[in-house]
Design an enzyme around this catalytic site. Structure first.
Site, mmCIF file in Angstrom:
data_model
loop_
_atom_site.group_PDB
_atom_site.id
_atom_site.type_symbol
_atom_site.label_atom_id
_atom_site.label_comp_id
_atom_site.label_asym_id
_atom_site.label_seq_id
_atom_site.Cartn_x
_atom_site.Cartn_y
_atom_site.Cartn_z
ATOM 1 N N CYS A 1 5.572 27.891 49.310
ATOM 2 C CA CYS A 1 6.704 27.683 48.860
ATOM 3 C C CYS A 1 6.928 28.042 47.673
ATOM 4 C CB CYS A 1 6.877 26.075 48.699
ATOM 5 S SG CYS A 1 4.979 25.003 49.026
ATOM 6 N N ASP B 1 5.126 26.564 44.764
ATOM 7 C CA ASP B 1 5.190 25.474 43.609
ATOM 8 C C ASP B 1 4.222 25.075 42.750
ATOM 9 O OD1 ASP B 1 7.361 24.641 45.601
ATOM 10 O OD2 ASP B 1 6.679 22.818 46.194
ATOM 11 N N CYS C 1 10.073 21.049 44.939
ATOM 12 C CA CYS C 1 10.832 20.303 45.814
ATOM 13 C C CYS C 1 10.796 19.025 45.316
ATOM 14 C CB CYS C 1 10.670 20.307 47.273
ATOM 15 S SG CYS C 1 8.512 19.736 47.536
ATOM 16 N N CYS D 1 3.143 18.839 49.914
ATOM 17 C CA CYS D 1 3.205 18.740 48.911
ATOM 18 C C CYS D 1 2.456 17.477 47.952
ATOM 19 C CB CYS D 1 4.806 17.942 49.165
ATOM 20 S SG CYS D 1 5.823 18.966 48.856
#
Lengths: 176, 127
Positions: free
Chosen positions: B37, B39, B63, B106
């Site tokens: 993603c 991140d 996110c 995450c």
């Protein structure tokens, strides 16, 4: 159309990163005409279902091969390397630090004296980085250094994300 | 996708956002990233001579779940020993924040970040 064949083969292109985009679009259009469901509306249910399936496969092929990042990921997936659901988080710290700094600059760009110029500069920086990563990928790929190619694709994922964030921010700031 | 209350709380009021001097001998820095993603997360700890984490800071570009995971970890590790901190498991983070399965990665990112920070600190001490 034989959908057991990969996207490159379906579109009659060499299995490589450097492909002719004009040729890709042209082959896609030719094939799309042949398999378009409208052309098969007079045929059996099975034929029509197949036409829909072929069109979906063809569209997926075009989307994948058009984007440099997706094309690189697809090349690796053909070698059994999955970078799409990648959950590894370790990457060389220098690269991540640099990404962090670029993101900080993007986040601060709205408070910059000239946000437009700052974003343009950032876009150029990220664009140059992506180009460099891509040519390094081609070299690694062609030299069959797959582990190296995989690391480069991961880096491309970060740079692409940053690029789309910058574009989104520009849209928000200037396209009202 | 709906975020849990816990995630929204950390997202709207992130704890301990900021930066420490990475060259300070008492500071350990963990840099990690999620390629899927894009991140990026930086987690830093300040460690006392007794090996206890006195303070922690983070900065995450990603996110809401990634921000919440790192925010939570900086709260948790304060007062912990290095060993305790490196034993933190992503499942604890995911449970506390009620993360849905698609956001588990995450919490993995946050676990890896604290581990990397502890390792960075230990490597510095060896020198």
């Amino acid at each position: 159309m034989d959908i057991t064949r990969n996207y490159f083969e379906i579109l009659g292109l060499p299995v490589s990163f450097d492909i002719d985009q004009a040729q890709l679009t042209e082959r896609y259009r030719d094939l799309q005409k042949q398999v378009h469901p409208d052309r098969h509306s007079h045929q059996s249910d099975r034929e029509q279902r197949l036409a829909v399936q072929y069109t979906a496969y063809l569209n997926e092929a075009l989307t994948t091969l058009k984007s440099p990042l997706k094309r690189a990921q697809y090349l690796l997936s053909l070698q059994g390397i999955d970078t799409l659901s990648d959950s590894r988080t370790q990457l060389d710290p220098m690269f991540l630090m640099e990404q962090m700094e670029l993101r900080e600059r993007v986040a601060d760009a709205t408070d910059h004296d000239d946000p437009g110029a700052e974003l343009e500069q950032l876009e150029a920086l990220v664009g140059a980085e992506l180009k460099q990563l891509q040519s390094a990928f081609v070299k690694a790929w062609e030299g069959q250094q797959l582990a190296q190619a995989e690391v480069l694709v991961r880096k491309m994922q970060f740079a692409s994300k940053l690029q789309s964030d910058i574009e989104a921010l520009e849209d928000r700031l200037f396209d009202d | 996708m709906a975020y849990s209350e816990q995630v929204i709380d950390h997202y709207e009021n992130p704890r301990n956002v900021g930066k420490m001097d990475a060259d300070d001998a008492h500071v350990g820095t963990g840099m990690v990233g999620a390629p899927a993603c894009g991140d990026v997360m930086r987690l830093q700890i300040k460690v006392s001579d007794e090996g206890v984490i006195e303070d922690a800071r983070f900065k995450t570009y990603g996110c809401g779940s990634a921000i919440a995971s790192s925010s939570l970890v900086t709260e948790w590790v304060k007062g912990m020993t290095l060993d305790q901190a490196s034993e933190l498991k992503n499942a604890q983070i995911a449970e506390e924040l009620a993360l849905p399965p698609v956001k588990i990665h995450c919490s993995v990112l946050a676990e890896d970040a604290i581990k990397a920070a502890v390792e960075d600190y230990r490597n510095k001490q060896k020198k």
